[in-house]
Design a protein around this motif. Structure first.
Motif, short mmCIF file in Angstrom:
data_model
loop_
_atom_site.label_atom_id
_atom_site.label_comp_id
_atom_site.label_asym_id
_atom_site.label_seq_id
_atom_site.Cartn_x
_atom_site.Cartn_y
_atom_site.Cartn_z
N PRO A 1 -64.47 -5.83 95.74
CA PRO A 1 -63.50 -6.78 95.17
C PRO A 1 -62.29 -7.05 96.06
O PRO A 1 -61.73 -8.15 96.03
N HIS A 2 -61.87 -6.04 96.84
CA HIS A 2 -60.70 -6.27 97.70
C HIS A 2 -61.07 -6.99 99.00
O HIS A 2 -60.19 -7.33 99.80
N GLN A 3 -62.38 -7.23 99.22
CA GLN A 3 -62.81 -7.88 100.46
C GLN A 3 -63.07 -9.37 100.31
O GLN A 3 -63.17 -10.09 101.30
N ALA A 4 -63.19 -9.85 99.08
CA ALA A 4 -63.43 -11.28 98.85
C ALA A 4 -63.00 -11.63 97.43
O ALA A 4 -63.17 -10.82 96.51
N PRO A 5 -62.45 -12.83 97.23
CA PRO A 5 -62.08 -13.23 95.87
C PRO A 5 -63.31 -13.40 95.00
O PRO A 5 -64.43 -13.53 95.49
N ARG A 6 -63.11 -13.39 93.70
CA ARG A 6 -64.18 -13.55 92.74
C ARG A 6 -64.04 -14.89 92.02
O ARG A 6 -62.92 -15.35 91.75
N LEU A 7 -65.17 -15.47 91.69
CA LEU A 7 -65.20 -16.74 90.99
C LEU A 7 -64.97 -16.51 89.50
O LEU A 7 -65.71 -15.76 88.86
N ILE A 8 -63.94 -17.16 88.96
CA ILE A 8 -63.64 -17.06 87.53
C ILE A 8 -64.41 -18.11 86.75
O ILE A 8 -65.01 -17.82 85.71
N ALA A 9 -64.44 -19.33 87.27
CA ALA A 9 -65.14 -20.42 86.61
C ALA A 9 -65.41 -21.53 87.62
O ALA A 9 -64.74 -21.62 88.66
N ALA A 10 -66.38 -22.38 87.31
CA ALA A 10 -66.70 -23.52 88.16
C ALA A 10 -67.15 -24.69 87.29
O ALA A 10 -67.71 -24.47 86.20
N ASP A 11 -66.90 -25.90 87.73
CA ASP A 11 -67.29 -27.10 86.99
C ASP A 11 -67.86 -28.12 87.97
O ASP A 11 -67.14 -28.61 88.85
N HIS A 12 -69.16 -28.43 87.82
CA HIS A 12 -69.81 -29.31 88.80
C HIS A 12 -69.39 -30.76 88.64
O HIS A 12 -69.55 -31.56 89.56
N HIS A 13 -68.87 -31.15 87.46
CA HIS A 13 -68.39 -32.53 87.29
C HIS A 13 -67.09 -32.74 88.07
O HIS A 13 -66.89 -33.78 88.71
N LEU A 14 -66.21 -31.76 88.00
CA LEU A 14 -64.94 -31.84 88.72
C LEU A 14 -65.04 -31.34 90.15
O LEU A 14 -64.11 -31.51 90.94
N LEU A 15 -66.18 -30.71 90.50
CA LEU A 15 -66.33 -30.00 91.78
C LEU A 15 -65.23 -28.94 91.92
O LEU A 15 -64.70 -28.70 93.01
N ALA A 16 -64.91 -28.30 90.81
CA ALA A 16 -63.76 -27.39 90.76
C ALA A 16 -64.22 -25.94 90.76
O ALA A 16 -65.23 -25.59 90.14
N PRO B 1 -57.05 -14.24 93.24
CA PRO B 1 -56.35 -14.18 94.52
C PRO B 1 -56.92 -13.08 95.40
O PRO B 1 -57.55 -12.14 94.90
N GLN B 2 -56.70 -13.20 96.69
CA GLN B 2 -57.13 -12.19 97.65
C GLN B 2 -55.90 -11.49 98.20
O GLN B 2 -54.97 -12.15 98.67
N PRO B 3 -55.83 -10.16 98.14
CA PRO B 3 -54.64 -9.49 98.66
C PRO B 3 -54.49 -9.67 100.16
O PRO B 3 -55.48 -9.77 100.88
N GLY B 4 -53.26 -9.74 100.61
CA GLY B 4 -53.00 -9.82 102.05
C GLY B 4 -52.44 -11.15 102.49
O GLY B 4 -52.18 -12.05 101.69
N GLU B 5 -52.26 -11.28 103.80
CA GLU B 5 -51.73 -12.48 104.42
C GLU B 5 -52.72 -13.02 105.44
O GLU B 5 -53.46 -12.25 106.06
N ILE B 6 -52.72 -14.34 105.60
CA ILE B 6 -53.61 -14.98 106.57
C ILE B 6 -53.35 -14.40 107.95
O ILE B 6 -52.19 -14.31 108.41
N VAL B 7 -54.40 -13.99 108.66
CA VAL B 7 -54.24 -13.33 109.95
C VAL B 7 -53.73 -14.30 111.01
O VAL B 7 -52.91 -13.92 111.85
N ARG B 8 -54.19 -15.54 110.99
CA ARG B 8 -53.73 -16.49 112.00
C ARG B 8 -52.22 -16.67 111.89
O ARG B 8 -51.69 -17.03 110.86
#
Length: 246
Positions: A74-89, A94-101
């Motif tokens: 779980p700390h290595q990748a976010p998890r999908l809570i929900a998805a909607d194919h009509h909205l493409l949503a 959230p993922q802990p940490g800061e963007i490395v770049r």
């Protein structure tokens, strides 16, 4: 830089169905036209909601979230809570940490990050299912297209290349497509770059953005790293424990 965009009303209503305690929303899209991502703040935590730029990207990403839940902690990748194919949503944790770049890391920290990234990617690849005939056909077609593009680019860049460099491009464009039949395929992350790595001193490295995940050649995961970071700084390449790297 993109101007902050308000979240569409239908997307906000959908997000509220899953996060009824949502309070505020902030545009956190990348600075490109097809990036539409917002961070939602609730009374207790936060989440991200994203509109996929295309049906293909949305489908790839929903499939990859299911894959990540099996392959990574779980700390290595976010998890999908929900998805909607009509909205493409897609609504994700959230993922802990800061963007490395762009993160101010000293040399030892950078080596540690690249080591962790190699370990994570190896774990990701190790969960790959055996490649199907359709997978191989799709990858071969994609590589053939890349080889054709390289050959076309060679005509424009020939005056800037030495004869040996020209020969190398020609040989790769000719030899690579047939090799796809024999090279091992994995389920790639597809955009293995520091902009998609998050570093947290407590949890270690995590990865985000699965819109390009698909079966492919493992070595493709390292093209950007070699071109942008590893060639001038081979110590970063050597820190990666993934022996699939060239």
């Amino acid at each position: 830089m993109n101007h902050p965009a308000p979240i569409p009303d239908d997307l906000w209503a959908w997000a509220l169905d899953h996060l009824p305690d949502a309070r505020t929303v902030t545009d956190v899209s990348w600075a490109r036209g097809d990036s539409r991502v917002w961070r939602i703040h609730t009374t207790m935590a936060s989440a991200f909601v994203k509109i996929g730029p295309s049906v293909r990207d949305y489908t790839r990403e929903t499939d990859a979230y299911a894959y990540a839940a099996r392959a990574l902690a779980p700390h290595q990748a976010p998890r999908l809570i929900a998805a909607d194919h009509h909205l493409l949503a897609l609504l994700t944790t959230p993922q802990p940490g800061e963007i490395v770049r762009g993160l101010p890391l000293d040399e030892n920290q950078e080596l540690l990050v690249h080591e962790a990234a190699g370990q994570l990617l190896r774990r990701w690849h190790d969960y790959s299912a055996p490649a199907t005939a359709d997978d191989r056909t799709a990858v071969r077609d994609a590589v053939t297209g890349q080889a054709d593009e390289a050959a076309a680019c060679l005509q424009a860049t020939r005056p800037r290349l030495t004869p040996d460099e020209q020969k190398l491009v020609e040989e790769v464009a000719h030899d690579l497509p047939p090799l796809v039949v024999e090279l091992p395929l994995v389920y790639r992350h597809g955009d293995n770059a520091t902009r998609n790595w998050l570093w947290d001193p407590e949890n270690g490295l995590g990865v985000i953005d699965f819109a390009m995940a698909a079966p492919g050649i493992a070595v493709e995961e390292y093209v950007w790293l070699h071109g942008a970071l590893w060639t001038p700084r081979p110590s970063l390449r050597d820190a990666s424990p993934d022996t699939a790297a060239p």
